[in-house]
Design a protein around this motif. Structure first.
Motif, short mmCIF file in Angstrom:
data_model
loop_
_atom_site.label_atom_id
_atom_site.label_comp_id
_atom_site.label_asym_id
_atom_site.label_seq_id
_atom_site.Cartn_x
_atom_site.Cartn_y
_atom_site.Cartn_z
N ASP A 9 -26.67 -24.07 23.44
CA ASP A 9 -26.28 -22.60 23.58
C ASP A 9 -25.53 -22.44 25.08
O ASP A 9 -26.28 -22.81 26.18
CB ASP A 9 -27.33 -21.57 23.32
CG ASP A 9 -26.91 -20.29 23.30
OD1 ASP A 9 -26.59 -19.68 24.47
OD2 ASP A 9 -26.53 -19.71 22.32
N TYR B 58 -25.27 -19.85 26.94
CA TYR B 58 -26.15 -19.24 27.94
C TYR B 58 -27.50 -19.59 28.33
O TYR B 58 -27.89 -19.45 29.59
CB TYR B 58 -26.63 -17.77 27.21
CG TYR B 58 -25.41 -16.86 27.07
CD1 TYR B 58 -25.31 -15.87 27.81
CD2 TYR B 58 -24.71 -16.92 25.62
CE1 TYR B 58 -24.07 -15.05 27.62
CE2 TYR B 58 -23.57 -15.94 25.56
CZ TYR B 58 -23.29 -15.08 26.40
OH TYR B 58 -22.07 -14.26 26.32
N HIS B 59 -27.83 -20.89 27.35
CA HIS B 59 -29.05 -21.64 27.95
C HIS B 59 -28.58 -22.61 28.99
O HIS B 59 -29.41 -22.91 29.94
CB HIS B 59 -29.80 -22.33 26.94
CG HIS B 59 -31.08 -22.83 27.31
ND1 HIS B 59 -32.19 -22.54 27.80
CD2 HIS B 59 -31.15 -24.35 27.07
CE1 HIS B 59 -33.04 -23.21 27.98
NE2 HIS B 59 -32.78 -24.47 27.45
N ASP C 242 -26.75 -16.95 33.36
CA ASP C 242 -26.78 -16.52 32.10
C ASP C 242 -26.62 -15.13 32.14
O ASP C 242 -25.87 -14.44 31.14
CB ASP C 242 -28.03 -16.89 31.25
CG ASP C 242 -29.20 -16.57 31.86
OD1 ASP C 242 -29.25 -16.79 32.93
OD2 ASP C 242 -30.14 -15.81 30.92
N HIS D 14 -25.10 -11.71 20.50
CA HIS D 14 -26.05 -12.77 21.14
C HIS D 14 -27.19 -12.05 21.81
O HIS D 14 -27.03 -11.21 22.49
CB HIS D 14 -25.27 -13.49 22.10
CG HIS D 14 -25.82 -14.66 22.59
ND1 HIS D 14 -26.80 -14.76 23.44
CD2 HIS D 14 -25.73 -15.98 22.24
CE1 HIS D 14 -27.39 -16.03 23.91
NE2 HIS D 14 -26.59 -16.90 23.09
N CYS E 167 -34.87 -21.97 23.08
CA CYS E 167 -33.97 -22.97 23.25
C CYS E 167 -34.69 -24.34 23.77
O CYS E 167 -34.38 -25.47 23.47
CB CYS E 167 -32.86 -22.69 24.19
SG CYS E 167 -31.89 -21.31 23.72
N SER F 72 -29.86 -29.63 28.58
CA SER F 72 -29.47 -28.35 28.53
C SER F 72 -27.95 -28.53 29.31
O SER F 72 -27.10 -27.68 28.45
CB SER F 72 -30.38 -27.54 29.15
OG SER F 72 -31.52 -27.42 28.69
N HIS G 247 -19.51 -20.89 32.39
CA HIS G 247 -19.90 -20.29 31.25
C HIS G 247 -18.62 -19.90 30.43
O HIS G 247 -17.56 -19.29 31.53
CB HIS G 247 -20.74 -19.03 31.07
CG HIS G 247 -21.20 -18.59 29.92
ND1 HIS G 247 -20.37 -17.75 28.92
CD2 HIS G 247 -22.22 -18.74 29.10
CE1 HIS G 247 -20.97 -17.61 28.04
NE2 HIS G 247 -22.11 -17.97 27.93
#
Length: 270
Positions: free
Chosen positions: A46, A48-49, A60, A97, A137, A219, A228
């Protein structure tokens, strides 16, 4: 104890410990390159993770604010204060989200525009929602880690305890030494220098047992240095707004009651 005899024991033992450590590091690297790199290539993390804790490029929270800005749910002033738009004030609106939705809910709880840094620092519900998301996550990533080499998938615990015992034994033996002459003095000095070397060996063994470091690498994956997607899109579409958002993320102090939740008594009196 005679310093020369102590040095004859401690120095080869220290070399043996580092030889064992070198073998473990080599085995660890081969395992990482053979298994985990393949997992990273096919792993979908993900965004954001992956951005959590990445402050220089935008974490994030900043990415969530960028997503809300792109969706037209919030605006950011020149001072870096985030304010809800008419669409963002609608309780049925959302970003789809957990992280942007948690930030949007935090802004709805405010009575006035506030900086992103201030909202993040003072809103406990936002922090709890982020922690819940990132914990889920991390658990998913941990379940995808292959078994590590060695017994029970961890570097041998006996190596850590053996290194610690050598350090303690060397220090205690050095306390009881009384070197006489240049030969014994040189042996005692060499033995003293072996102690920090042994401590460094113990630290390296500890790092081999650090699962958090491996999970962080999982990650990040291949996009370790990439921002991002929401931040990259905002910077390309509206660089000025992206700069304002960076300012907003860095501001944590509250001025002129910006976004302070009003007490019910004060509202009634006014």
């Amino acid at each position: 104890m005679n310093p020369v005899e102590l040095a004859c024991v401690v120095l080869p033992l220290t070399a043996l410990l580092y030889g064992m450590l070198g073998m473990r590091v080599r085995q660890e690297r081969r395992w990482w390159g053979r298994f985990v790199t393949r997992r990273i290539a096919a792993l979908v993390v993900d965004p954001y993770h992956a951005a959590a804790g990445r402050r220089p490029l935008g974490d994030d929270v900043q990415a969530a604010a960028a997503r809300l800005l792109l969706d037209g749910l919030v605006t950011v002033t020149r001072r870096g204060n985030l304010a809800l738009t008419a669409a963002g004030s609608d309780p049925g609106a959302g970003a789809g989200h957990p992280v942007p939705d948690a930030l949007l809910a935090a802004l709805r709880r405010r009575t006035a525009p506030a900086s992103l840094g201030n909202v993040h620092a003072r809103d406990a519900e936002l922090r709890a929602a982020r922690e819940e998301f990132h914990t889920a996550c991390r658990n998913r990533l941990r379940s995808r880690l292959p078994a590590k080499p060695g017994r029970a998938g961890r570097p041998a615990a006996w190596a850590v305890w053996a290194t610690l015992a050598v350090i303690v034994g060397t220090a205690l033996a050095l306390v009881g030494t009384d070197p006489h002459g240049p030969a014994e003095g040189a042996a005692a000095t060499a033995t003293w220098f072996a102690v920090p070397v042994q401590i460094g060996c113990l630290v390296r063994y500890g790092r081999l047992r650090d699962d958090a470091r491996r999970e962080a690498l999982l990650s990040e994956g291949r996009s370790r240095n990439a921002p991002h997607p929401a931040l990259a899109e905002l910077a390309a579409r509206d660089p000025e707004t992206a700069d304002r958002l960076r300012v907003s993320r860095g501001r944590t102090r509250r001025r002129r009651n910006r976004g302070r939740p009003r007490r019910s008594g004060a509202s009634a009196g006014s």
